[in-house]
Design a protein around this motif. Structure first.
Motif, short mmCIF file in Angstrom:
data_model
loop_
_atom_site.label_atom_id
_atom_site.label_comp_id
_atom_site.label_asym_id
_atom_site.label_seq_id
_atom_site.Cartn_x
_atom_site.Cartn_y
_atom_site.Cartn_z
N THR A 81 0.94 -1.24 -0.20
CA THR A 81 0.10 0.08 0.11
C THR A 81 0.91 1.20 0.23
N MET A 82 0.29 2.38 -0.58
CA MET A 82 0.74 3.76 -0.60
C MET A 82 -0.28 4.59 -1.00
N ARG A 83 -0.16 5.72 -0.51
CA ARG A 83 -1.27 6.73 -0.98
C ARG A 83 -0.78 7.38 -2.31
N PRO A 84 -1.85 7.63 -3.38
CA PRO A 84 -1.61 8.17 -4.65
C PRO A 84 -0.65 9.37 -4.30
N SER A 108 -4.09 1.72 -2.15
CA SER A 108 -3.85 2.74 -1.29
C SER A 108 -4.57 2.30 -0.01
N PRO A 109 -3.64 2.77 1.03
CA PRO A 109 -3.99 2.56 2.48
C PRO A 109 -5.24 3.05 2.95
N SER A 110 -5.81 4.22 2.15
CA SER A 110 -6.97 5.01 2.64
C SER A 110 -8.16 4.70 1.73
N LEU A 111 -9.26 5.03 2.26
CA LEU A 111 -10.60 5.08 1.35
C LEU A 111 -10.81 6.13 0.97
N GLN A 112 -10.17 7.01 0.90
CA GLN A 112 -10.11 8.50 0.26
C GLN A 112 -10.29 8.34 -1.25
N ASN A 113 -11.39 8.74 -1.95
CA ASN A 113 -11.48 8.54 -3.36
C ASN A 113 -11.48 6.96 -3.74
N TYR A 114 -11.73 6.16 -2.90
CA TYR A 114 -12.08 4.64 -3.35
C TYR A 114 -13.07 4.56 -4.40
N PRO A 115 -13.05 3.67 -5.47
CA PRO A 115 -11.68 2.72 -5.77
C PRO A 115 -10.77 3.44 -6.74
N TYR A 116 -10.84 4.69 -7.03
CA TYR A 116 -10.22 5.29 -8.19
C TYR A 116 -8.69 5.34 -7.66
N SER A 117 -8.68 5.60 -6.28
CA SER A 117 -7.24 5.78 -5.62
C SER A 117 -6.25 4.63 -5.84
N ASP A 118 -7.08 3.54 -5.71
CA ASP A 118 -6.32 2.08 -5.97
C ASP A 118 -5.90 2.01 -7.46
N GLN A 119 -6.80 2.52 -8.32
CA GLN A 119 -6.42 2.33 -9.71
C GLN A 119 -5.31 3.21 -9.92
N GLU A 120 -5.31 4.39 -9.40
CA GLU A 120 -4.35 5.53 -9.65
C GLU A 120 -2.97 4.82 -9.05
N GLU A 123 -1.59 2.18 -11.75
CA GLU A 123 -1.13 3.12 -12.80
C GLU A 123 0.25 3.60 -12.66
N LEU A 124 0.28 4.35 -11.50
CA LEU A 124 1.80 5.05 -11.25
C LEU A 124 2.70 4.10 -11.08
N ALA A 125 2.29 2.80 -10.18
CA ALA A 125 3.38 1.66 -10.17
C ALA A 125 3.67 1.35 -11.52
N ALA A 126 2.91 1.13 -12.09
CA ALA A 126 3.18 0.30 -13.61
C ALA A 126 4.32 1.29 -14.31
N GLY A 127 3.87 2.56 -14.38
CA GLY A 127 4.80 3.62 -15.23
C GLY A 127 6.17 3.47 -14.59
#
Length: 285
Positions: A81-84, A108-120, A123-127
């Protein structure tokens, strides 16, 4: 005290560390773990997410903080986990020249903007990680920096050509702290055993001559026997049981000695004995 200036110097300067271990965001805490383990001869700090977000920058390939602290490598914990926002900052740091070691986060360890936060995060990790999976591929260049995964710290430092800050034999019971300041560099070297030891440490510094400072009586003297090569200075030292000393590099190195430890620790000899009354006269001018 007559050595007050020297005592003040010992308290100043910046602590030198090679690695910054990110403590993660999984729970409120002040420290973390050293995983992968730091090899002997290197130093580290713990660093949290807020410092990375608000204070960390990159200069000359090192992660730097406003107070002057710098680290050659940022080590991520083995978490998924890591915040976007934090991951975006790490991507920027790597592109600017930082070196990061650790696995790619997935959520993401947070529910803020879930589930888009996990998707971000994915995507960032893949890049950033791309084909660096920590198994078949263990490192890759990204922008001016590098991303590493699945490596030991020994392998990472070898890849980056970072020598130990203080290299001693594997069985030498020695610990150290290194501070740097405009006047020079200060190493605090400590014998952790109850036996006297003779060591030949290699300090990661060249161009300066070593001095031995005693914090108990304030005495200091040149260590005239030392060798400089391949970016290090080797200085033969003797420490009594549990003894510690400061090895200071601040004077220009003019002439290297090829002698051994006897030059750094000469046997004291009595030059003269006053057994009768005597007088001394000073020139009035």
């Amino acid at each position: 005290a007559p050595y007050r200036k020297e005592a003040v110097m010992l308290q100043q300067g910046l602590y030198v560390a090679d690695a910054a271990y990110f403590i993660g965001e999984d729970a409120p805490k002040m420290t973390g773990i050293c995983d992968p383990a730091l090899p002997k001869g290197y130093s580290f700090d713990y660093i949290n997410g807020e410092v990375i977000l608000s204070r960390a920058e990159v200069k000359d390939g090192c992660l730097v903080l406003p107070d002057g602290m710098k680290y050659r490598i940022l080590v991520l914990p083995k978490l998924e986990t890591m915040r976007p926002g934090l991951l975006r900052k790490i991507v920027k740091l790597v592109n600017d020249g930082a070196v990061v070691l650790g696995p790619a986060p997935k959520y993401s360890p947070s529910l803020q903007n879930y589930p888009y936060s996990d998707q971000e995060v994915r995507e960032l990790a893949a890049g950033l990680w791309g084909d660096v999976d920590g198994q078949k591929v263990k490192y890759g260049k990204r922008g001016k920096g590098m991303i590493l995964s699945g490596m030991s710290m020994e392998e990472a430092f070898e890849l980056l050509d970072v020598k130990p800050d203080l290299q001693v034999a594997a069985n030498d019971p020695v610990m150290f702290i290194h501070r740097t300041l405009p006047e020079g560099d200060i190493y605090f070297v400590s014998n952790q055993s109850e036996e006297p030891i003779t060591i030949n440490p290699a300090f990661r510094i060249t161009g300066k001559a070593p001095e031995l400072w005693n914090a108990i009586d304030g005495k200091s003297r040149d260590l005239k026997s030392y060798v400089q090569s391949d970016g290090v200075t080797k200085v033969p030292l003797k420490l009594c049981a549990y003894e510690s000393a400061f090895v200071v590099f601040r004077k220009e190195s003019n002439q290297l000695s090829k002698g051994g430890i006897e030059i750094n620790y000469p046997i004291e000899q009595q030059l003269y004995s006053f057994s009768t009354p005597w007088t001394v006269t000073f020139d009035a001018k």
